[in-house]
Structures are given as structure tokens and as C-alpha cells.
Design a protein around this motif. Structure first.
Motif, PDB file in Angstrom:
ATOM      1  N   ALA A 276       0.719  -1.152   0.215  1.00  0.00           N
ATOM      2  CA  ALA A 276       0.140  -0.016  -0.032  1.00  0.00           C
ATOM      3  C   ALA A 276       0.814   1.296  -0.061  1.00  0.00           C
ATOM      4  N   ASP A 277       2.270   1.094  -0.092  1.00  0.00           N
ATOM      5  CA  ASP A 277       3.033   2.173  -0.033  1.00  0.00           C
ATOM      6  C   ASP A 277       2.955   3.014  -1.352  1.00  0.00           C
ATOM      7  N   PRO A 278       2.619   4.270  -1.218  1.00  0.00           N
ATOM      8  CA  PRO A 278       2.222   5.078  -2.431  1.00  0.00           C
ATOM      9  C   PRO A 278       3.270   5.128  -3.591  1.00  0.00           C
ATOM     10  N   ASP A 279       4.661   5.218  -2.923  1.00  0.00           N
ATOM     11  CA  ASP A 279       5.751   5.278  -3.821  1.00  0.00           C
ATOM     12  C   ASP A 279       6.451   3.970  -4.393  1.00  0.00           C
ATOM     13  N   HIS A 280       6.459   2.889  -3.494  1.00  0.00           N
ATOM     14  CA  HIS A 280       7.152   1.804  -4.125  1.00  0.00           C
ATOM     15  C   HIS A 280       6.051   0.730  -4.046  1.00  0.00           C
TER      16      HIS A 280
END
Ligand code: G1P
Length: 295
Positions: A276-280
């Protein structure tokens, strides 16, 4: 009657997570970008809690350090113009006061809560276990609902519960609900870690509680169990036996409890939060697919 303070027990030895926890608290293990204890603090603050007492033990100073100012790090991030990171490590404008005390001897969860008696005073308070995160990225509204119910019903205790598979009931405190329809129940009894054959339901205590100060009197009356531990569940059982109002709020299906107390659920939690990490997250998802595809 406003619930504004919380006790967060973080004194446990984390033996189920050895060797990872040999020289660091399990509450400081990272879940994606943050240590577990930071999610717990964020959830509490989002639920209106303004004073947080951590009940620590030996070897837990990194928890205090994490929330403290670090002038050297700040200066370095400022010099290198890493303003986004600065915002993530500067806790100075958090809307809560943090307090720390130590449980000197490991005498169980009930005893750890008793260490917060003077802190809580005559006011109701929350207990949030430091090794559990409620909701993805701690976005659960469950605690707020519990506090509202506590105030509304003039309860002695409100506890969060989640339904667990039958083979897991012996790992948790299990409630005996009066009537398990809907997602709020009156509790008539509780039992700590029962064998399946004695479990009154599959509704397990999920690491969040709201208590009236009467709980301290109950804890003082609890006899140590076989391992010399004072169980909080047994103090709650006494509240039920005295006919006091004890309620349970069931976690909604989309608000899981992430229990970091053992490796299988720690692994799952890390992966779910990392996805759920927006970048990774998106790249990690692809990589996982490749890894799984090659198995
Ligand atoms: C504690 C409580 C138990 C509760 C559990 C939730 O157990 O005693 O009632 O269900 O936390 O994680 P522990 O995990 O400390 O053995």
C-alpha cells in the motif's frame, strides 16, 4: 466524562520474535516505513487521545528516542534540503504529550496497566497494546467508536474484538457475548487463552480497551496465574461478575487487526503495508508477482 489518556504497555520481552528482538523492542520493528509503535501513537491521536503513557521495561529506550528531537539529524536534513523527510521525523508538533514509566518486573499485562494508575487518576482511559495496529496504516475508526460507546453507556469497560478461526482461540482472551448480533455486544464473561473446547465464542480481544478507573481495584485482586502473571482479562472478568457494564465492539471486516506478536502475522503485515506504499507499492507488487510466479 472525556477519554483523553491512554496507557500503552510495551514492556514485553518479545520472545516469540527472537532473535529479531534480542536487542530491540518488538514495538520498534518496522512495518513498511514506520516502527509499529508510531502507528499505535498515530491511531491514538486520531481518536482524540492527548496524553500517552508508555509502560516500558529494560532495553526499550529506543522507543523514547524515536519520539524525541534529534538536533543533529534535523540539522543534516535541513542542510541537504530534505524537507519531506524532516516532516516525517519531527514529532514536535504532535497533538499529544508522551510519558514513560517502567514495569520493573515482568508480571503480566494487568500489572503493567497498574503501573499507570497515578497517570490515569480518576479519569477513564484507553489501553492500546503496543504490538497491534488497527486498520491498514492505522486508519481504523474502531477506537473512536469504543470511546463513544463507553461514554454513551456509562460503561466500566469496552473492548475491541475480532473473529478468529477456531484453531486460534487458545492464543487470545475470548469473550462470552450476551447476544452476538450486530457489531456491539454486552459481555457476560471472558476467559484468557481457553482450550477450544472451553471457548465461549470465537471473538478474541483485539488489543484495544477503554476502562473506568475501577479496573485498578480489580487488577489488585487478581491472583497470579501459573506463570506468575497478573492477567488483565481476569480483572475484566471480575467486572462482569460484579454485574458492571462491559461491552465489546467488533472490528469491521475492512479494518483488520495486525498482530505483530509472531512471525507469520508480522510478515503478512509488512507485505500488506508495503504493497500500500504510495511510492514503492506498485513496483513491489510486480516484483512479488515475479517471485511467486517463479515458485
Ligand atoms: C494479550 C491479552 C489477550 C489478548 C491479546 C491480544 O495476550 O492477554 O487477552 O487477546 O493480548 O493480542 P498476549 O498477546 O500478550 O499473550
Amino acid at each position: 466524562m472525556m477519554v483523553r489518556s491512554a496507557i500503552v504497555p510495551v514492556a514485553g520481552l518479545g520472545t516469540r520474535l527472537l532473535p529479531a528482538t534480542k536487542s530491540q523492542p518488538k514495538e520498534m520493528l518496522p512495518v513498511a516505513r514506520k516502527p509499529i509503535v508510531q502507528y499505535v501513537a498515530e491511531e491514538l491521536m486520531a481518536s482524540g487521545i492527548r496524553d500517552i503513557l508508555f509502560v516500558t521495561g529494560r532495553g526499550k529506550t529506543s522507543i523514547e528516542n524515536h519520539f524525541d528531537a534529534d538536533p543533529e539529524l534535523t540539522a543534516q536534513l535541513e542542510a541537504t534540503k530534505k524537507t519531506d523527510l524532516l516532516g516525517q521525523v519531527d514529532f514536535s508538533d504532535m497533538p499529544a504529550n508522551f510519558f514513560y514509566t517502567r514495569q520493573r518486573v515482568q508480571r503480566g499485562l494487568g500489572d503493567a496497566i497498574l503501573c499507570g494508575e497515578n497517570f490515569a487518576g480518576e479519569q477513564p482511559f484507553v489501553v492500546a497494546l503496543g504490538d497491534s495496529i488497527l486498520g491498514l496504516h492505522a486508519k481504523s475508526r474502531c477506537l473512536q467508536k469504543m470511546i463513544e460507546l463507553f461514554e454513551d453507556k456509562r460503561a466500566s469497560c469496552v473492548v475491541a474484538v475480532e473473529e478468529v478461526p477456531e484453531n486460534e482461540v487458545s492464543q487470545y482472551g475470548i469473550i462470552h457475548p450476551v447476544d452476538a448480533d450486530g457489531d456491539v455486544f454486552r459481555v457476560q464473561n471472558l476467559i484468557e487463552k481457553p482450550p477450544v473446547s472451553e471457548a465461549p465464542s470465537r471473538l478474541a480481544i483485539a488489543g484495544r480497551y477503554v476502562f473506568a478507573p475501577i479496573i485498578f481495584d480489580m487488577i489488585r485482586q487478581v491472583k497470579p496465574d501459573k506463570r506468575g502473571e497478573i492477567q488483565l482479562t481476569n480483572a475484566m472478568k471480575m467486572l462482569c461478575e460484579e454485574g458492571r457494564r462491559v461491552f465489546a465492539v467488533k472490528l469491521p471486516a475492512d479494518e483488520k487487526r495486525y498482530d505483530i506478536g509472531n512471525f507469520p502475522s508480522y510478515y503478512e503485515t509488512f507485505v500488506e503495508f508495503a504493497l500500500a506504499d504510495p511510492d514503492h507499492g506498485p513496483a513491489f507488487r510486480e516484483r512479488l508477482r515475479e517471485l511467486l510466479g517463479s515458485k
